[in-house]
Design a protein around this motif. Structure first.
Motif, PDB file in Angstrom:
ATOM      1  N   PHE A 144       0.428  -8.706  -1.348  1.00 11.44           N
ATOM      2  CA  PHE A 144       0.856  -7.468  -0.690  1.00 11.44           C
ATOM      3  C   PHE A 144       0.196  -7.275   0.674  1.00 11.44           C
ATOM      4  O   PHE A 144       0.328  -6.209   1.272  1.00 11.44           O
ATOM      5  N   LEU A 192       0.026   1.194  -3.673  1.00 15.69           N
ATOM      6  CA  LEU A 192       0.464   1.646  -4.981  1.00 15.69           C
ATOM      7  C   LEU A 192       1.275   0.569  -5.697  1.00 15.69           C
ATOM      8  O   LEU A 192       1.143   0.380  -6.910  1.00 15.69           O
ATOM      9  N   SER A 193       2.100  -0.146  -4.956  1.00 12.07           N
ATOM     10  CA  SER A 193       2.883  -1.227  -5.560  1.00 12.07           C
ATOM     11  C   SER A 193       1.966  -2.317  -6.098  1.00 12.07           C
ATOM     12  O   SER A 193       2.163  -2.822  -7.210  1.00 12.07           O
ATOM     13  N   ALA A 194       0.937  -2.660  -5.320  1.00  8.55           N
ATOM     14  CA  ALA A 194      -0.016  -3.680  -5.769  1.00  8.55           C
ATOM     15  C   ALA A 194      -0.760  -3.211  -7.019  1.00  8.55           C
ATOM     16  O   ALA A 194      -0.964  -3.987  -7.961  1.00  8.55           O
ATOM     17  N   LEU A 240       0.278  -1.084  -9.294  1.00  8.73           N
ATOM     18  CA  LEU A 240       1.198  -1.094 -10.432  1.00  8.73           C
ATOM     19  C   LEU A 240       1.452  -2.514 -10.918  1.00  8.73           C
ATOM     20  O   LEU A 240       1.505  -2.775 -12.124  1.00  8.73           O
ATOM     21  N   VAL A 241       1.605  -3.448  -9.994  1.00  5.63           N
ATOM     22  CA  VAL A 241       1.869  -4.838 -10.371  1.00  5.63           C
ATOM     23  C   VAL A 241       0.680  -5.443 -11.108  1.00  5.63           C
ATOM     24  O   VAL A 241       0.832  -6.085 -12.154  1.00  5.63           O
ATOM     25  N   ARG A 294       2.603   7.977  -0.394  1.00  3.89           N
ATOM     26  CA  ARG A 294       3.359   7.289   0.653  1.00  3.89           C
ATOM     27  C   ARG A 294       2.743   5.936   0.993  1.00  3.89           C
ATOM     28  O   ARG A 294       3.286   5.193   1.812  1.00  3.89           O
ATOM     29  N   ASP A 295       1.593   5.642   0.394  1.00  2.00           N
ATOM     30  CA  ASP A 295       0.928   4.357   0.621  1.00  2.00           C
ATOM     31  C   ASP A 295       1.581   3.328  -0.290  1.00  2.00           C
ATOM     32  O   ASP A 295       0.979   2.837  -1.249  1.00  2.00           O
ATOM     33  N   GLY A 296       2.822   3.015   0.015  1.00  2.00           N
ATOM     34  CA  GLY A 296       3.643   2.213  -0.886  1.00  2.00           C
ATOM     35  C   GLY A 296       3.101   0.843  -1.204  1.00  2.00           C
ATOM     36  O   GLY A 296       3.189   0.392  -2.354  1.00  2.00           O
ATOM     37  N   ARG A 297       2.518   0.194  -0.224  1.00  2.00           N
ATOM     38  CA  ARG A 297       2.042  -1.176  -0.460  1.00  2.00           C
ATOM     39  C   ARG A 297       0.875  -1.198  -1.438  1.00  2.00           C
ATOM     40  O   ARG A 297       0.845  -2.005  -2.371  1.00  2.00           O
TER      41      ARG A 297
END
Length: 323
Positions: free
Chosen positions: A248, A64-66, A68-69, A59-62
């Motif tokens: 992010f 995890l998104s960073a 992955l990017v 749920r730590d979307g920010r």
């Protein structure tokens, strides 16, 4: 041992090199030991990822998104830009791509923690990074190298490595966690297993280096030629990771973790894939191992420099990543 782990790892690689040079006939036998020690190492790594923490981390979307990017957008672009300047030898190029396109999931956690990074967040994200790299690596190889070379990396070794080195250790680790939560004996076993992280890492490095040195032959010059590329990758990804963390709006601790995950590569886990390549590309495995040597030295610098690049007093810290 954790305080002196860099010296231990370098010593293990040196002993492995001497063993491989003085007893080259032992190489094939040592190759059979690579997967068992790798599996044990990843088991201990996953043992430190509480299942409940893992699901919360999703749920730590920010963050995890960073992660992955930086690993699956920025790093592949950096590697693609380097590709044209790599040595022309096909095996060398395959080895470089295999190792630089896959993010690390083991000792990066320890080095990240030593630099004040959020090792727990990074540790919880490792299963996602593992799945993503296994799914995306064939596509990246196709995009960078073309269909002719991408086809030599058969899906079979990928599936085998994923099952043997990732799924099995992960399931066993979580089973032990469940036992530890219910029984004191389980907790004692878990604590004992966790304490073996550094020795297992050293054993893995020694085994890998000793088994691969005899394969160098006349390829030493080509292998040495990739060292500047590995060093350049570490330098570029330090600044790229910092930029992604700012993009992010991560706090300093999470931002340092992004820098580390973007820079460290999965050399020990992709090694079985390199070993599964045709004999004409055997040098690829040595190229993969060479990256480990450069990276371990680079981590010494990272532990000192990343906290200075991203001090805890940065304004971004006031905007922590969401949980």
């Amino acid at each position: 041992m954790e305080r002196h782990q860099v010296a231990i790892y370098l010593g293990a690689m040196a002993v492995g090199g001497l063993l491989g040079w003085s007893a080259p006939d032992a190489g094939p036998g040592l190759e059979h030991a690579i997967n068992p020690v790798l599996g044990a190492l990843l088991f201990v790594t996953f043992l430190q990822v509480p299942a409940a923490e893992l699901f919360r981390s999703l749920r730590d979307g920010r963050f995890l998104s960073a992660a992955l990017v930086v690993n699956f957008v920025v790093a592949p672009l950096v590697v693609a830009a380097m590709f044209a300047f790599l040595p022309a030898d096909q095996a060398v190029r395959v080895g470089v791509l295999l190792v630089l396109l896959c993010p690390c999931v083991d000792y990066v956690i320890v080095f990240c923690g030593l630099a004040g990074g959020s090792s727990r967040r990074l540790l919880a994200a490792t299963p996602l990074l593992l799945v993503a790299q296994m799914l995306l690596l064939p596509g990246f190889l196709y995009l960078v190298m073309g269909s002719g070379l991408a086809e030599i990396v058969d899906v079979g070794p990928f599936l085998e490595a994923f099952a043997v080195l990732i799924v099995v250790p992960l399931v066993l680790a979580w089973a032990l966690q469940g036992w530890a939560a219910r029984r004191p004996a389980g907790q004692r076993v878990a604590d004992a297993a966790t304490s073996t992280m550094v020795p297992l890492m050293a054993a893995t490095l020694l085994t890998v280096v000793a088994s691969q040195v005899p394969k160098l032959g006349d390829s030493l010059t080509d292998v040495a030629a990739v060292i500047p590329f590995y060093a350049a990758f570490l330098v570029i990804m330090a600044f790229a990771g910092k930029a992604v963390a700012r993009l992010f709006r991560l706090d300093a601790s999470a931002g340092r973790a992004i820098v580390f995950t973007g820079a460290t590569r999965n050399s020990l886990v992709v090694l079985p894939l390199a070993l599964a390549l045709p004999d004409t590309l055997a040098v690829a495995a040595v190229v993969v191992v060479t990256q480990t040597l450069v990276e371990v030295l680079g981590m010494v610098a990272y532990v000192r420099l990343v906290p200075r690049m991203m001090p805890a007093t940065e304004p971004a810290e006031a905007q922590p990543a969401g949980h």
